[in-house]
Design a protein around this motif. Sequence first.
Motif, PDB file in Angstrom:
ATOM      1  N   ILE C  21      48.939  73.125 -45.787  1.00 18.70           N
ATOM      2  CA  ILE C  21      50.401  73.054 -45.644  1.00 18.70           C
ATOM      3  C   ILE C  21      50.809  73.232 -44.188  1.00 18.70           C
ATOM      4  N   LEU C  22      50.199  74.224 -43.566  1.00 15.79           N
ATOM      5  CA  LEU C  22      50.486  74.482 -42.148  1.00 15.79           C
ATOM      6  C   LEU C  22      50.198  73.242 -41.317  1.00 15.79           C
ATOM      7  N   LEU C  23      49.038  72.686 -41.554  1.00 14.57           N
ATOM      8  CA  LEU C  23      48.627  71.517 -40.778  1.00 14.57           C
ATOM      9  C   LEU C  23      49.610  70.381 -40.980  1.00 14.57           C
ATOM     10  N   TYR C  24      50.059  70.213 -42.218  1.00 15.35           N
ATOM     11  CA  TYR C  24      50.979  69.120 -42.518  1.00 15.35           C
ATOM     12  C   TYR C  24      52.251  69.269 -41.687  1.00 15.35           C
ATOM     13  N   PHE C  25      52.799  70.496 -41.686  1.00 19.47           N
ATOM     14  CA  PHE C  25      54.045  70.690 -40.957  1.00 19.47           C
ATOM     15  C   PHE C  25      53.867  70.542 -39.453  1.00 19.47           C
ATOM     16  N   ILE C  26      52.772  71.064 -38.978  1.00 21.78           N
ATOM     17  CA  ILE C  26      52.536  70.948 -37.535  1.00 21.78           C
ATOM     18  C   ILE C  26      52.374  69.476 -37.148  1.00 21.78           C
ATOM     19  N   ALA C  27      51.637  68.738 -37.985  1.00 23.18           N
ATOM     20  CA  ALA C  27      51.441  67.319 -37.693  1.00 23.18           C
ATOM     21  C   ALA C  27      52.782  66.591 -37.712  1.00 23.18           C
ATOM     22  N   GLN C  28      53.666  66.972 -38.652  1.00 21.87           N
ATOM     23  CA  GLN C  28      54.993  66.365 -38.705  1.00 21.87           C
ATOM     24  C   GLN C  28      55.772  66.648 -37.438  1.00 21.87           C
ATOM     25  N   LYS C  29      55.678  67.911 -37.013  1.00 27.45           N
ATOM     26  CA  LYS C  29      56.465  68.344 -35.860  1.00 27.45           C
ATOM     27  C   LYS C  29      56.030  67.633 -34.584  1.00 27.45           C
ATOM     28  N   PHE C  30      54.718  67.496 -34.424  1.00 33.12           N
ATOM     29  CA  PHE C  30      54.221  66.929 -33.171  1.00 33.12           C
ATOM     30  C   PHE C  30      53.862  65.450 -33.301  1.00 33.12           C
ATOM     31  N   LYS C  31      54.443  64.802 -34.271  1.00 34.07           N
ATOM     32  CA  LYS C  31      54.110  63.403 -34.489  1.00 34.07           C
ATOM     33  C   LYS C  31      54.638  62.562 -33.322  1.00 34.07           C
TER      34      LYS C  31
END
Lengths: 348, 445, 286
Positions: C21-31
Amino acid sequence: MNLLTISGSPHVHGKESVQKIMWGVVVAMIPLAVASVLFFGWNAVRVMIISVAACAILEWLIQKFIMKTPATVGDGSAVITGLLLAFNVPSNLDWWIIVIGAIIAIGVAKMSFGGLGKNPFNPALVGRVFLLISFPQQMTTWPKAKELIEQVPQAITAATSGATQAIEVVADATTGATPMGIIKGGLATGQDVSDVVAQLPDYVGSLIGQHGGSLGEISVIAILLGGIFMLFRKIITWHIPVSFLGSAFIFAGIMHLINPGLYIPPMYHLMFGGIMLGAVFMATDMATSPMSSWGQVVFGIGCGLLTMIIRLWGAYPEGVSFAILIMNAFVPLINRAFKPKRFGEKVK
Amino acid sequence: MALRTFKIGGVHPPECKIAEHAAIEELGIPKRAIFPLGQSLGAPSVPIVKKGDMVKVGQLIAKGEAFISSNIHSSVSGKVFAVDDYLDASGYRKPSIIIDVEGDEWEEGIDRSPNLKRDFSLSKEEILNKIKEAGIVGMGGAAFPTHVKLTVPAGKKAECLIINAVECEPYLTADHRLMLEKGEEMLVGVSIIMRALEVSRAIIGIENNKKDAIQHLSESAKKFQGIKIMALKVKYPQGAEKQLVKAAINREIPSGKLPLEVGAVVTNAGTSLAVYEAVQKNKPLIDRIVTLTGKSVAKPSNFLVRNGSPVFMLIEAAGGLPEDTGKIISGGPMMGKAVTSTDIPVTKGTSGILLMTQKESKRVPVQNCIRCAKCTTACPMGLEPYYLAILSTNENYESLEKEGVMDCIECGSCHFTCPSGRPLLDTIRVGKNQVGKIIRNRNVR
Amino acid sequence: MNDIMLYSLITLVALGCIAAILLYFIAQKFKVYEDPRIDDVVDLLPGANCGGCGFAGCRALAEAIVKDENLEGKSCPPGGNATMEQIAAVLGFAATITEPQIAVVRCNGSFENAPKKIDYDAVGSCYFAHTLFAGEGGCPNGCLGCGDCIKSCQFDAIFMSKETGLPVVKDNCVACSACVKACPRGIIELRNRGKKERRIFVSCVNTEKGAPAKKNCAVACIGCGKCVKSCSFEAITLNKNLAYIDYAKCKLCRKCATECPTGAIRELNFPPRKEPKETVAETAEA
């Protein structure tokens, strides 16, 4: 007429060379070699010859057949590695174990990185630690004290006044264990510090080196002689040995003050074990120590503290090798963090 | 009392001052004199004579028109043979004025008598103007125009004049002999510069291996006000500007700044003599003292040489080119430049000619760096030469600049001390050149 | 025992979920949005990152192509026209055809032609040697022989000949111009490969007058201008005592080479002449 030469300045060169430095270190090791022969007899000579020969031949073979570069065995660095490796093992070690140590030291720790000066870790220590982990039985079976005494020439025994008594202490106490082993074993079995200390050889004996241990770690006087020679020849500076020993002493002293019942007096930590050999000959290895004076001090303090931590709380009775190897890994970082003061740099 | 010196780094090359006791000899007039137009730092001078013109000794033949540039005067009389390219110490053929000598006719107004003229009453501007007219440049080697150096920019103030009589380069003895034989003239020169700078204090820094010069000057300096002779501990590179200021008045010039930043102005002993001659005797800078030395030279000597004389003249006067000469160096062995021919002329910045034997001229074989840190200890600027060399080889110019490569004074201590004989300075120079280019480009933008 | 297994299983699964979940959000943020065509173009490029195109690397070229939406002025020397055509096909742009080029070494100051007069004993860098002196042979424009060009080549397309002490360009040169930039004296030039790999050029960059140039090197261009007169296509110009053949205008007639009194004009890969001429340069160069 000869052609004129063009080159960039400077057009003169100092007298120092790699060969002179390396053979200087070898010369500094002579007192130690002599001492080890006196205390361990011909077995010490055997170990040293096997180790040095193995290192030198290996380096030559690797350069000739694998790296295909000009041989640099003549610069003496392989001899240093060989001697240091020999100083770090017991005198009754089988020849093939020594050769394996040499293969690891020269082959893995030195030549695979590109040879002289490019190794991040002290080759002799890598070899030694490899042997210690792979052959714990053989590496920690130290020659018995009785043999030791038989092989000490009578003249030496007589000449060193008061040493006779020391030898008797050794003869009674060490039955195949080093002073560090006694301390560790004694404290582990719940003996009181005073009892443990009583089992240790006294200061005079340990200065000369009459107790169990590996070839090179026993004689503090011989190590100091070599160290003074290297200081005089400007091969090493005072920074690493002093900060190494100093920090170890202070740390041990603090622990002793906190709980004298659990921690032995700090002097013993300097006298016994490989700390002297490590501080003078191994931590000061040029290729694996920091460049700036401050960096060297930090490196020495790190070595000292790590040594004491391993000695006091670790599983091994001795921690010098590990401490130096761990600090070797930090050298590039230290080099970048502690730079020499630049001329004309703003002072705050 | 402990002698003063600079604090960081330094090395002790063998001194080899073999021409120490050779009195200054006047060298004859050359048959043909060559004056490269780029004799001083900065822009090359502009020739004002053309082929076939007749010139006299002391006549202006090229003008320094840019801000940093200097006048050039003929040191001989005769006919201009050509204004053409000629091989100089740089190893390249550079634009030069070539004069065929006829007789020895001097320009009027030049006082050629050996009498010491002490008194002067010129104002600051007049002195500076005379120095500029006479084309005086720093005679230690870098040849920076002296009038530019002595012009204190507005907002800055000079407090102390430091005379560089250190001569820390091995072999060279020109300044040493100059102090012994022309000490008083030099001291008058120092007083003139003090007046031009409006300072009341001057320190003459001399390394302690020239005890006779220190004694001689200390005697003479009693007659002058505000001039102090300071013996310094022998250590190379004490003659470098920043190191000398540190040694003499214990102030550290910040990185990238001039000595004036700490209130000091540094000029050379030879320059002081040239200033004396220009101001008191109206004599432009047309000759200088040059040491010709080397281990196999028959007669190591110190010559008073007319500028423009080809180097082979000096060599012949010192007993001819030794059989085993392997390298000819213009300057000292630590910072001098190897030259390709004996045809090159003596210029304003030539402090010595050193002939090295075949054996000395070859470098020692290069080995792996053993990270012994001797270069770091030796660097007088507190840099890390081994690291700079690595960065330079990897063309990492950004880091190179951060590591202070532009502070490098190219003294050669690192290469001198390296046990592995690594060409540290060569490599660093490559990087320094590149970084210099990058910085210049950035400043232009 | 089972308990332990159960607990560890649950902990690890939970840990994995939280991390995912963490990774998903971080990936979204820094996309970062990137034109997918850039990757397509990068796949077609050789990936040598040689810089021959003038951009910082293959990816930079791809970005520039996609951004500019055309191929004008862009070329990939190692990939050649074939690569550019592929890219054009994928992106639907018009392909621009460039003439294939190769590096040539414009100095013939071999040990024989320009005998060694000085011994160089410093770091093996042309750049440094250039700051010290004119060169072992004495020519202030000639090859210094320290091999900066060879070090700069990523394609192993240039080597130092032991017989002549000069660099020799091999046929696999991709004209990335790394050596051109590396040479402190501007000796190496990119020229059209020419028909059947035939090339003719002035193998000298010395700008000195005739006498000093000839003194140092037997095959120097002395700026006599004979070649200029001999050329029927106005392909040769004379500037600062140095002749230069414009490869775009040159018709490879070889007339100039026979005229040159010093043999400074060099011809490569031509068949031997009918009547033997002394001035013909050796064509050993591959």
